[in-house]
Design a protein around this motif. Structure first.
Motif, mmCIF file in Angstrom:
data_model
loop_
_atom_site.group_PDB
_atom_site.id
_atom_site.type_symbol
_atom_site.label_atom_id
_atom_site.label_comp_id
_atom_site.label_asym_id
_atom_site.label_seq_id
_atom_site.Cartn_x
_atom_site.Cartn_y
_atom_site.Cartn_z
ATOM 1 N N MET A 1 10.835 -16.169 4.518
ATOM 2 C CA MET A 1 11.662 -17.368 4.392
ATOM 3 C C MET A 1 10.845 -18.659 4.488
ATOM 4 N N GLU A 2 9.619 -18.603 4.006
ATOM 5 C CA GLU A 2 8.751 -19.786 3.922
ATOM 6 C C GLU A 2 8.824 -20.301 2.490
ATOM 7 N N TYR A 3 9.972 -20.875 2.158
ATOM 8 C CA TYR A 3 10.250 -21.242 0.775
ATOM 9 C C TYR A 3 9.356 -22.374 0.268
ATOM 10 N N MET A 4 9.017 -23.320 1.105
ATOM 11 C CA MET A 4 8.151 -24.419 0.658
ATOM 12 C C MET A 4 6.766 -23.899 0.270
ATOM 13 N N ASP A 5 6.231 -22.972 1.054
ATOM 14 C CA ASP A 5 4.927 -22.392 0.706
ATOM 15 C C ASP A 5 5.016 -21.591 -0.590
ATOM 16 N N ALA A 6 6.117 -20.868 -0.777
ATOM 17 C CA ALA A 6 6.306 -20.102 -2.018
ATOM 18 C C ALA A 6 6.425 -21.040 -3.214
ATOM 19 N N HIS A 7 7.181 -22.122 -3.051
ATOM 20 C CA HIS A 7 7.317 -23.094 -4.148
ATOM 21 C C HIS A 7 5.989 -23.761 -4.463
ATOM 22 N N ARG A 8 5.258 -24.104 -3.432
ATOM 23 C CA ARG A 8 3.965 -24.772 -3.634
ATOM 24 C C ARG A 8 2.995 -23.865 -4.390
ATOM 25 N N LEU A 9 2.901 -22.615 -3.974
ATOM 26 C CA LEU A 9 1.994 -21.688 -4.638
ATOM 27 C C LEU A 9 2.439 -21.405 -6.070
ATOM 28 N N SER A 10 3.745 -21.318 -6.286
ATOM 29 C CA SER A 10 4.262 -21.119 -7.643
ATOM 30 C C SER A 10 3.937 -22.308 -8.536
ATOM 31 N N ALA B 1 -1.873 -13.560 -6.079
ATOM 32 C CA ALA B 1 -0.997 -14.711 -5.841
ATOM 33 C C ALA B 1 0.479 -14.314 -5.873
ATOM 34 N N SER B 2 0.860 -13.433 -6.768
ATOM 35 C CA SER B 2 2.269 -13.040 -6.844
ATOM 36 C C SER B 2 2.709 -12.304 -5.579
ATOM 37 N N VAL B 3 1.826 -11.516 -5.001
ATOM 38 C CA VAL B 3 2.146 -10.827 -3.747
ATOM 39 C C VAL B 3 2.261 -11.832 -2.615
ATOM 40 N N GLN B 4 1.408 -12.829 -2.636
ATOM 41 C CA GLN B 4 1.471 -13.865 -1.603
ATOM 42 C C GLN B 4 2.791 -14.639 -1.702
ATOM 43 N N ILE B 5 3.228 -14.937 -2.910
ATOM 44 C CA ILE B 5 4.515 -15.622 -3.095
ATOM 45 C C ILE B 5 5.643 -14.745 -2.566
ATOM 46 N N TYR B 6 5.602 -13.463 -2.889
ATOM 47 C CA TYR B 6 6.618 -12.532 -2.416
ATOM 48 C C TYR B 6 6.643 -12.493 -0.885
#
Length: 81
Positions: free
Chosen positions: A47-56, A36-41
């Motif tokens: 620059m898909e910040y909404m997807d990164a925020h959602r996964l976080s 999951a941390s690699v996926q967030i990275y």
């Protein structure tokens, strides 16, 4: 302190351990499993910040639920004994 290999041409054991760890971290079934941390990275790099925020947020909620479950099912001390 410096690590000295047993033979001049033999790489240090620490390098072998790091290589094994790197291989273990990078071996995922292509397109199926990801850390999951690699996926967030990757989301942040793209620059898909909404997807990164959602996964976080999902990871944060999951961690609190696990801690809550562990707290709820812990052994209770016996009172008055």
């Amino acid at each position: 302190m410096q690590f000295r290999p047993s033979k001049p041409d033999d790489p240090p054991k620490i390098d072998k351990a790091v290589s094994a760890l790197t291989y273990a971290c990078n071996t995922a079934v292509a397109g199926v499993t990801r850390v999951a941390s690699v996926q967030i990275y990757d989301h942040v790099e793209a620059m898909e910040y909404m997807d990164a925020h959602r996964l976080s947020a999902v990871m944060l909620v999951f961690s609190f639920l696990v801690l809550l479950a562990l707290y709820a099912w812990r052994p209770r001390p016996v009172r008055g004994a």
